[in-house]
Scaffold this active site. Structure first.
Site, PDB file in Angstrom:
ATOM      1  CG  ASP A   1      38.837  50.974  25.724  1.00 33.08           C
ATOM      2  OD1 ASP A   1      39.764  51.197  24.943  1.00 33.08           O
ATOM      3  OD2 ASP A   1      38.915  51.165  26.943  1.00 33.08           O
TER       4      ASP A   1
ATOM      5  CG  ASP B   1      35.390  46.195  30.080  1.00 32.96           C
ATOM      6  OD1 ASP B   1      36.110  46.999  30.699  1.00 32.96           O
ATOM      7  OD2 ASP B   1      34.403  46.557  29.393  1.00 32.96           O
TER       8      ASP B   1
ATOM      9  CB  CYS C   1      40.301  28.676  45.368  1.00 34.26           C
ATOM     10  SG  CYS C   1      40.969  29.647  43.995  1.00 34.26           S
TER      11      CYS C   1
ATOM     12  CB  CYS D   1      44.120  30.133  42.213  1.00 28.36           C
ATOM     13  SG  CYS D   1      44.579  30.690  43.866  1.00 28.36           S
TER      14      CYS D   1
ATOM     15  CB  CYS E   1      43.544  28.531  47.069  1.00 29.81           C
ATOM     16  SG  CYS E   1      43.027  30.258  47.227  1.00 29.81           S
TER      17      CYS E   1
ATOM     18  CG  HIS F   1      42.313  34.011  44.680  1.00 24.17           C
ATOM     19  ND1 HIS F   1      41.846  32.781  45.121  1.00 24.17           N
ATOM     20  CD2 HIS F   1      41.403  34.938  45.092  1.00 24.17           C
ATOM     21  CE1 HIS F   1      40.700  32.980  45.782  1.00 24.17           C
ATOM     22  NE2 HIS F   1      40.419  34.277  45.777  1.00 24.17           N
TER      23      HIS F   1
END
Ligand SMILES: [Zn+2]
Length: 396
Positions: free
Chosen positions: A92, A288, A330, A332, A335, A362
């Site tokens: 940015d 973003d 999930c 991740c 999880c 996660h």
């Protein structure tokens, strides 16, 4: 030729899916772009970010300009080599951060919090046609950033996509100020493009930024002004309104004004689950936002629960003895590893680094699957059903 190759369009909305080609590789769109504000996605290794399914990260020109400085990053061969991320990077312009110091954020205004004032070291000293003079929030020195400074810093960082320097007006500003500010941002855009045209940073794309606040004619006018320039892509920035309904209107005015323009479109600072879905339907290609990573560091997990804004605050007392995982299915580490909400609550409450890391992973895993789901649904022609399921609480 556009850097974005559009492969699929949703017949019922403005959604599109494709491939954004950059000097450091391709970005599958629509895509969420995690923040690597200070040359790191906080707590994660680059390979972890990539393994989650992210193709691009966003670095922050303002923060990196102040610390460690563009020259040091250039010494290490640019931002990719410095942070060990050999995939696409968008930077940015620094405009939002410079102006937030002076104005405070939209949330500050809505909640009545005072913007950063003269008693703090980080503040705007003057906003003039040339650029913005401000005091560094790090060591209090007087610094200057204008269109050319921003482009030069981004060239030294070597990002794949640079954003032009703009004035990011706050939410409560009146129409007249917004109109004058938008005109100035357009003049700054021309200075950015002139600098870029003269110095030609290798392989770097430049996006213009649509301003115009919450005023339809100003937004449409700004969109047309940006699109008429030789920009490689179009970002939508500035104040997007006080609530989601107004934000969808503001984004929709811009994407409608762009029509079938096939250049990539980026929506700045938006990342809630419902906003990503609507943004994709409105024809945005990349997004973003600090939200998924920042929430994770503060103990808030993203879950398929629309009534609770897709969030569960694991620091709440009710999770103390909670043996359930954050969510079923999930992939991740938290999880799939069978870690309980109670354990994660304990880690976060005690500021254990592992807690912040696990929740960041996660949350980014959730958003990555959502974006992959949206891309797949556009390609399959099933976006309306997929979007409806997500809005009613399906797992992505
Ligand atoms: Zn998980």
């Amino acid at each position: 030729m556009s850097a974005l190759q559009i492969l699929h369009r949703d017949p019922g909305s403005a959604a599109r899916a494709g491939i954004l080609r950059t000097a450091h590789g391709d970005v599958r769109t629509p895509a969420f772009v995690p923040l690597a504000t200070k040359a790191t996605v906080k707590g994660l290794e680059p390979r972890e970010v990539s393994a989650l399914g992210y193709d691009m990260v966003l670095g922050n020109t303002f923060h990196l300009f102040l610390e460690p400085g563009a020259q040091l990053i250039e010494h290490f061969g640019g931002l990719h080599d410095f942070m060990g991320w050999q995939h696409p990077i968008i930077t940015d312009s620094g405009g939002f951060q410079v102006f937030s110091m002076g104005y405070g954020t939209v949330a500050d205004e809505i909640k009545g919090r005072a913007p950063v004032g003269p008693d703090r070291s980080g503040r705007v000293l003057s906003i003039e046609e040339e650029g913005v003079r401000f005091r560094s929030y790090i060591e209090g020195s007087e610094r200057f950033m204008g269109p050319e400074t921003s482009m030069e810093v981004q060239a030294r960082l070597g990002s794949d996509i640079a954003l032009v320097f703009d004035e990011c007006t706050p939410f409560n500003i009146d129409r007249e100020y917004t109109a004058r500010s938008t005109e100035r941002s357009h003049r700054w855009l021309d200075r950015c493009l002139a600098w870029h045209g003269e110095h030609r940073p290798e392989g770097q794309l430049v996006y213009g930024i649509v301003q115009g606040g919450v005023y339809e004619d100003l937004r449409v006018g700004s969109t047309q002004a940006i699109a008429a320039r030789a920009v490689d892509g179009i970002a939508i920035g500035g104040s997007l309104g006080a609530d989601k309904a107004q934000m969808y209107d503001v984004v929709g005015w811009a994407t409608a004004a762009l029509g079938d323009d096939d250049r990539p479109r980026h929506l700045l600072g938006i990342g809630d689950v419902d906003d990503l879905i609507r943004g994709v339907e409105l024809g945005v290609d990349t997004f973003d936002c600090a939200m998924p990573t920042r929430l994770g560091r503060h103990g808030v997990a993203i879950v398929p629960d629309p009534q609770k804004r897709w969030r569960v605050d694991l620091t709440a007392a009710r999770h103390r003895e909670d043996e359930a995982p954050i969510m079923d299915g999930c992939p991740c580490g938290a999880c799939s590893g069978g870690l309980s909400r109670g354990y994660l609550r304990y880690l976060v409450k005690n500021k254990e680094l592992t807690g912040a890391r696990l929740l960041t992973l996660h949350n980014l895993a959730y958003i990555a699957r959502l974006m992959a789901g949206l891309r797949g649904a556009i390609a399959d022609g099933t976006l309306p059903a997929y979007a409806a399921a997500q809005r009613s609480g399906a797992a992505p």
